[in-house]
Motif scaffolding. Structure first.
Motif, PDB file in Angstrom:
ATOM      1  N   VAL A 135      32.823  10.885 -31.916  1.00 49.14           N
ATOM      2  CA  VAL A 135      33.813  10.521 -30.908  1.00 49.14           C
ATOM      3  C   VAL A 135      34.921   9.697 -31.563  1.00 49.14           C
ATOM      4  O   VAL A 135      34.655   8.858 -32.430  1.00 49.14           O
ATOM      5  N   ASP A 138      41.313   6.463 -29.100  1.00 50.71           N
ATOM      6  CA  ASP A 138      42.661   5.966 -29.378  1.00 50.71           C
ATOM      7  C   ASP A 138      42.768   4.578 -28.756  1.00 50.71           C
ATOM      8  O   ASP A 138      42.857   4.432 -27.533  1.00 50.71           O
ATOM      9  N   ARG A 284      40.037  11.250 -20.858  1.00 53.26           N
ATOM     10  CA  ARG A 284      39.391  11.951 -21.948  1.00 53.26           C
ATOM     11  C   ARG A 284      40.377  12.378 -23.042  1.00 53.26           C
ATOM     12  O   ARG A 284      39.957  12.873 -24.077  1.00 53.26           O
ATOM     13  N   ASP A 285      41.671  12.173 -22.823  1.00 52.60           N
ATOM     14  CA  ASP A 285      42.608  12.304 -23.936  1.00 52.60           C
ATOM     15  C   ASP A 285      42.521  11.087 -24.855  1.00 52.60           C
ATOM     16  O   ASP A 285      42.852  11.171 -26.031  1.00 52.60           O
ATOM     17  N   GLN A 286      42.072   9.970 -24.297  1.00 50.18           N
ATOM     18  CA  GLN A 286      41.908   8.759 -25.107  1.00 50.18           C
ATOM     19  C   GLN A 286      40.562   8.756 -25.834  1.00 50.18           C
ATOM     20  O   GLN A 286      40.449   8.200 -26.928  1.00 50.18           O
ATOM     21  N   ARG A 288      37.932  11.316 -27.334  1.00 49.74           N
ATOM     22  CA  ARG A 288      37.806  12.731 -27.679  1.00 49.74           C
ATOM     23  C   ARG A 288      36.571  12.990 -28.537  1.00 49.74           C
ATOM     24  O   ARG A 288      36.234  12.192 -29.422  1.00 49.74           O
ATOM     25  N   THR A 290      35.209  14.848 -31.551  1.00 46.85           N
ATOM     26  CA  THR A 290      35.819  15.447 -32.742  1.00 46.85           C
ATOM     27  C   THR A 290      34.899  16.423 -33.455  1.00 46.85           C
ATOM     28  O   THR A 290      35.370  17.264 -34.216  1.00 46.85           O
TER      29      THR A 290
END
Length: 407
Positions: A135, A138, A284-286, A288, A290
Motif C-alpha cells: 500500500v 500520499d 482511495r486515490d490517497q 492505493r 501498488t
C-alpha cells in the motif's frame, strides 16, 4: 551423483559463499556476521560432490499458527542455493527430499518458505498460502478517514524495550491470524528491530509507535530523509508492521504515520488483503494498492496430521484424493471428518469427493485460497457436486492468513 549430508558449523562460511554466488550478493562483514549467527541457529543440509559444496539449504526451527489458534512445529526453509555449474542435475530435488524427510521424522506436519522464484516450488508440492498487499499513502495532506481515530495518546517506545512490550501483543495476533511464526528475543532483536535495514541502507533505525495502556496497538516503521528521496519529493515512511485491537486504534496509528514531518509518502509492504485501512480510507486515490503477491508458501509434510491439527469452522465429511509424488505417505485417498469440536483424517478406500494436488491443498490449508476457486481454475476436480463449497465453509477463518516474517 551428489551426497546429501548435514553441514557442520565450521562450514557455514562455505555455505554463505555459495549463497552469495547464487544470489549475486556481496555483503559487508557486518551483514556476513549476521548471516553466520542466523545459520548457526538453523538446521543445515548440503549437497556435496566429493569435498565441494554444490548445493545448500537451511531451515529455521519455527512454530507457525494455524486456524483454531493451534501452534505447529514448522521448519522454515532459507538460503536455498545450487551452484550455477550444477543446475538441472537434481541437486535441489535431492536437497528438498532430504529436508522434507527430516521434517517428517521430527514430526513437523508443515514446512514453510518464501519463494525467490515462484516457478520453482510448486513441483515440489509447495503452495502459496498467504498473500501480501503493498500500500502507498500520499501523505502530502492529512489522511482522510471514515472512522474517528482513537483519542488516547501515542508514544514512542525505545527499541530496547519494545520486545517486552509488543512481543506478547504480537503473540496474541498469532492466535487470531494463521501463518504467523513465533518470535523469540533473538529474532526481535537481530531480525525485526535491527539498527540497519538489510535491503535499504538509506532508511533510518526502527521506531516503535504504541497506543494504549494496556497496549491496544503498535506500529514498527523507519523513515528516509528528504536528502535521500527522489528529486521533487520529500522523505518517506516505511511501515514494517501495524497491529491494532480496533479500527479506531488502527486509524490513530495510520494518521500519525501519515502526518510525520518532512515526509510525503507512506509505504506499507505486505499488508493483509483484508486490512481495514483499505475500507475506512475515505479517499482511495490517497491510499492505493501498488502490488499483490504470493507471500508465505507452505508444504504439507503430513497431510492427515496437518488437517487434524487445525481448527474447523463448520462440520464437513469428505474423501480427498491427494496427489503427492514427493512424499508417498501423503499420496492417496483420505477421509476427512472435521468440525468445531475437532477433526480426524484417515486413509480411505471410498470414491473421492474431491481430487487435488498436495500443492493446492497447501494453498487452501490456512484458509487463504478458496477450494471453489481452484475448481473453477481447473486445478481441483469436484466429483461430488457441492463438495468444494462444503470444504470452503469448514476451512473459513475470521481473518485471512497473513505474515510479514520473511526469512
Amino acid at each position: 551423483m551428489v551426497d546429501i549430508r548435514d553441514v557442520s558449523e565450521d562450514q557455514i562460511d562455505r555455505a554463505l559463499e555459495l549463497a552469495y554466488l547464487v544470489f549475486h550478493d556481496r555483503p559487508e562483514e557486518e551483514e556476513r556476521a549476521h548471516h553466520r549467527a542466523l545459520l548457526a541457529r538453523c538446521a543445515r543440509l548440503g549437497a556435496y560432490e566429493g569435498t565441494d559444496l554444490v548445493g545448500f539449504m537451511a531451515a529455521h526451527d519455527f512454530r507457525m499458527s494455524v486456524p483454531g489458534g493451534t501452534d505447529l512445529p514448522c521448519p522454515a526453509l532459507t538460503f536455498v542455493s545450487v551452484a550455477p555449474t550444477h543446475r538441472r542435475r537434481g541437486v535441489l530435488t535431492a536437497l528438498m527430499a532430504g529436508m522434507l524427510e527430516r521434517a517428517a521424522r521430527a514430526g513437523a506436519p508443515v514446512a514453510a518458505l518464501w519463494a525467490s522464484e515462484a516457478a520453482i516450488y510448486g513441483r515440489f508440492g509447495w503452495g502459496p498460502a498467504t498473500q501480501g498487499t503493498s500500500v502507498r499513502i500520499d501523505s502530502r495532506r492529512p489522511l482522510a478517514l471514515r472512522v474517528a481515530p482513537d483519542p488516547r495518546p501515542l508514544r514512542l517506545v525505545p527499541v530496547e524495550e519494545a520486545p517486552a512490550l509488543v512481543g506478547p501483543y504480537y503473540e496474541a495476533t498469532r492466535a487470531r491470524r494463521a501463518g504467523r511464526h513465533a518470535r523469540d528475543a533473538w529474532r526481535w532483536r537481530e531480525e525485526w528491530l535491527r539498527e540497519k535495514d538489510e535491503d535499504d541502507e538509506e532508511l533510518g533505525p526502527p521506531r516503535v509507535l504504541a497506543l494504549g495502556d494496556p497496549l491496544a496497538g503498535y506500529a514498527v516503521y523507519r523513515t528516509k530523509s528528504d536528502g535521500n528521496a527522489e528529486p521533487g519529493q520529500r522523505g518517506e515512511v516505511q511501515v514494517y508492521e501495524l497491529e491494532a485491537d480496533t479500527p479506531a486504534v488502527a486509524a490513530a496509528l495510520w494518521s500519525c504515520l501519515a502526518g510525520l514531518d518532512l515526509t510525503d509518502t507512506v509505504h506499507a509492504w505486505g499488508r493483509p488483503a483484508d486490512d481495514p485501512l483499505l475500507l475506512f480510507a475515505a479517499d482511495r486515490d490517497q491510499v492505493r494498492i501498488t502490488s499483490v503477491f504470493p507471500a508465505l508458501w507452505i508444504r504439507l509434510v503430513d497431510v492427515p496430521g496437518a488437517l487434524a491439527a487445525r481448527g474447523w469452522a463448520a462440520p464437513v465429511e469428505l474423501v480427498l484424493d491427494v496427489e503427492d509424488r514427493e512424499l508417498p505417505a501423503n499420496h492417496g485417498r483420505f477421509r476427512l471428518k472435521a468440525g468445531p469440536d475437532g477433526a480426524a483424517c484417515e486413509s480411505a478406500r471410498e470414491p473421492a469427493d474431491l481430487a487435488l494436488h498436495v500443492r493446492d491443498l497447501a494453498a487452501c490449508y490456512l484458509g487463504g485460497t478458496p477450494v471453489a476457486d481452484l475448481v473453477r481454475a481447473g486445478l481441483v476436480t469436484e466429483h461430488t457436486p457441492g463438495a468444494a463449497d462444503r470444504l470452503d465453509a469448514a476451512l473459513r477463518t475470521g481473518l485471512l492468513p497473513h505474515t510479514l516474517d520473511e526469512f
